[in-house]
Design a protein around this motif. Structure first.
Motif, PDB file in Angstrom:
ATOM      1  N   ALA A  51       0.830  -1.184  -0.279  1.00 52.13           N
ATOM      2  CA  ALA A  51       0.062  -0.087  -0.199  1.00 52.13           C
ATOM      3  C   ALA A  51       0.955   1.209   0.019  1.00 52.13           C
ATOM      4  O   ALA A  51       0.610   2.031  -0.868  1.00 52.13           O
ATOM      5  CB  ALA A  51      -1.052   0.028   1.051  1.00 52.13           C
ATOM      6  N   VAL A  52       1.808   1.285   0.748  1.00 56.50           N
ATOM      7  CA  VAL A  52       2.797   2.398   0.761  1.00 56.50           C
ATOM      8  C   VAL A  52       3.495   2.389  -0.455  1.00 56.50           C
ATOM      9  O   VAL A  52       3.730   3.626  -1.016  1.00 56.50           O
ATOM     10  CB  VAL A  52       3.896   2.441   1.896  1.00 56.50           C
ATOM     11  CG1 VAL A  52       4.882   3.479   1.861  1.00 56.50           C
ATOM     12  CG2 VAL A  52       3.145   2.438   3.336  1.00 56.50           C
ATOM     13  N   GLN A  53       3.946   1.442  -1.267  1.00 52.29           N
ATOM     14  CA  GLN A  53       4.636   1.381  -2.366  1.00 52.29           C
ATOM     15  C   GLN A  53       3.483   2.221  -3.361  1.00 52.29           C
ATOM     16  O   GLN A  53       3.809   2.946  -4.236  1.00 52.29           O
ATOM     17  CB  GLN A  53       4.944   0.234  -2.977  1.00 52.29           C
ATOM     18  CG  GLN A  53       6.155  -0.461  -2.571  1.00 52.29           C
ATOM     19  CD  GLN A  53       6.332  -1.930  -3.063  1.00 52.29           C
ATOM     20  OE1 GLN A  53       5.729  -2.776  -2.947  1.00 52.29           O
ATOM     21  NE2 GLN A  53       7.802  -1.919  -3.649  1.00 52.29           N
ATOM     22  N   LYS A  54       2.260   1.834  -3.417  1.00 45.33           N
ATOM     23  CA  LYS A  54       1.337   2.483  -4.178  1.00 45.33           C
ATOM     24  C   LYS A  54       1.214   3.845  -4.202  1.00 45.33           C
ATOM     25  O   LYS A  54       1.159   4.533  -5.040  1.00 45.33           O
ATOM     26  CB  LYS A  54      -0.082   1.796  -4.306  1.00 45.33           C
ATOM     27  CG  LYS A  54       0.040   0.270  -4.761  1.00 45.33           C
ATOM     28  CD  LYS A  54      -1.645  -0.309  -4.337  1.00 45.33           C
ATOM     29  CE  LYS A  54      -1.489  -1.678  -4.936  1.00 45.33           C
ATOM     30  NZ  LYS A  54      -2.964  -2.357  -4.998  1.00 45.33           N
ATOM     31  N   HIS A  55       1.344   4.239  -2.876  1.00 41.91           N
ATOM     32  CA  HIS A  55       1.131   5.844  -2.547  1.00 41.91           C
ATOM     33  C   HIS A  55       2.489   6.341  -3.176  1.00 41.91           C
ATOM     34  O   HIS A  55       2.382   7.435  -3.723  1.00 41.91           O
ATOM     35  CB  HIS A  55       1.346   6.132  -0.938  1.00 41.91           C
ATOM     36  CG  HIS A  55      -0.119   5.896  -0.548  1.00 41.91           C
ATOM     37  ND1 HIS A  55      -1.249   6.402  -0.770  1.00 41.91           N
ATOM     38  CD2 HIS A  55      -0.671   5.163   0.632  1.00 41.91           C
ATOM     39  CE1 HIS A  55      -2.221   6.192  -0.268  1.00 41.91           C
ATOM     40  NE2 HIS A  55      -1.985   5.348   0.728  1.00 41.91           N
ATOM     41  N   VAL A  56       3.721   5.843  -2.927  1.00 41.37           N
ATOM     42  CA  VAL A  56       4.912   6.395  -3.480  1.00 41.37           C
ATOM     43  C   VAL A  56       4.715   6.305  -5.058  1.00 41.37           C
ATOM     44  O   VAL A  56       5.198   7.261  -5.426  1.00 41.37           O
ATOM     45  CB  VAL A  56       6.108   5.498  -3.055  1.00 41.37           C
ATOM     46  CG1 VAL A  56       7.575   5.787  -3.920  1.00 41.37           C
ATOM     47  CG2 VAL A  56       6.257   5.606  -1.415  1.00 41.37           C
ATOM     48  N   SER A  57       4.209   5.546  -5.526  1.00 45.29           N
ATOM     49  CA  SER A  57       4.090   5.329  -6.993  1.00 45.29           C
ATOM     50  C   SER A  57       3.343   6.695  -7.591  1.00 45.29           C
ATOM     51  O   SER A  57       3.531   7.164  -8.635  1.00 45.29           O
ATOM     52  CB  SER A  57       3.449   4.121  -7.501  1.00 45.29           C
ATOM     53  OG  SER A  57       4.344   2.861  -7.299  1.00 45.29           O
ATOM     54  N   VAL A  58       2.030   6.730  -6.821  1.00 45.22           N
ATOM     55  CA  VAL A  58       1.458   8.030  -7.267  1.00 45.22           C
ATOM     56  C   VAL A  58       2.144   9.341  -7.159  1.00 45.22           C
ATOM     57  O   VAL A  58       2.075  10.206  -8.149  1.00 45.22           O
ATOM     58  CB  VAL A  58      -0.036   8.056  -6.455  1.00 45.22           C
ATOM     59  CG1 VAL A  58      -0.716   9.507  -6.561  1.00 45.22           C
ATOM     60  CG2 VAL A  58      -0.861   6.771  -6.685  1.00 45.22           C
ATOM     61  N   LEU A  59       2.971   9.392  -6.010  1.00 46.64           N
ATOM     62  CA  LEU A  59       3.801  10.690  -5.935  1.00 46.64           C
ATOM     63  C   LEU A  59       4.623  10.636  -7.087  1.00 46.64           C
ATOM     64  O   LEU A  59       5.123  11.830  -7.663  1.00 46.64           O
ATOM     65  CB  LEU A  59       4.282  10.821  -4.594  1.00 46.64           C
ATOM     66  CG  LEU A  59       3.620  10.848  -3.479  1.00 46.64           C
ATOM     67  CD1 LEU A  59       4.145  10.498  -2.124  1.00 46.64           C
ATOM     68  CD2 LEU A  59       3.081  12.499  -3.497  1.00 46.64           C
TER      69      LEU A  59
END
Length: 126
Positions: A51-59
């Motif tokens: 989930a954190v990786q997905k947030h990082v990907s959006v940023l």
């Protein structure tokens, strides 16, 4: 001197989408302070690593952070150029609204026209 180009509509959409959640804003804040690994960031949240990786990907898609590999780790840091471009966009919006409010203040400060006994504006201002 660094010349900043204006954000495209697609870039604006990605930036505002990326900043729409508190987790992503917090990740951005943390990476402004210092470069961090994704695993270090993930340890700070009550969510899965994925989930954190997905947030990082959006940023990263919004170009607000830059990710690089160092061995097996992925390090992320804020992208000051994109943050400055987004800030400049918001400053233009602020300037637009401040000028509109100033014009409204000017209109409200003008004396109301007086009316004669036939309920028509008095041409002499009396």
């Amino acid at each position: 001197m660094v010349v900043q180009r204006e954000l495209s509509e697609a870039e604006v959409d990605r930036v505002f989408h990326a900043l729409a959640t508190s987790t992503r804003r917090d990740i951005l804040r943390r990476t402004i302070e210092r470069e961090q690994s994704v695993s270090t960031l993930a340890s700070e949240y009550d969510m899965s690593f994925a989930a954190v990786q997905k947030h990082v990907s959006v940023l990263e898609a919004a170009n607000l952070i830059i990710k690089r590999a160092e061995g097996r780790e992925r390090l992320v840091r804020a992208n000051p150029e994109m943050i400055a471009r987004a800030r400049a966009l918001l400053a233009r919006y602020e300037e637009l609204w401040r000028s509109r409010i100033a014009r409204l203040d000017d209109l409200l400060a003008e004396p109301a026209p007086t009316k004669n006994k036939n309920n028509e504006p008095n041409e002499q201002g009396d």
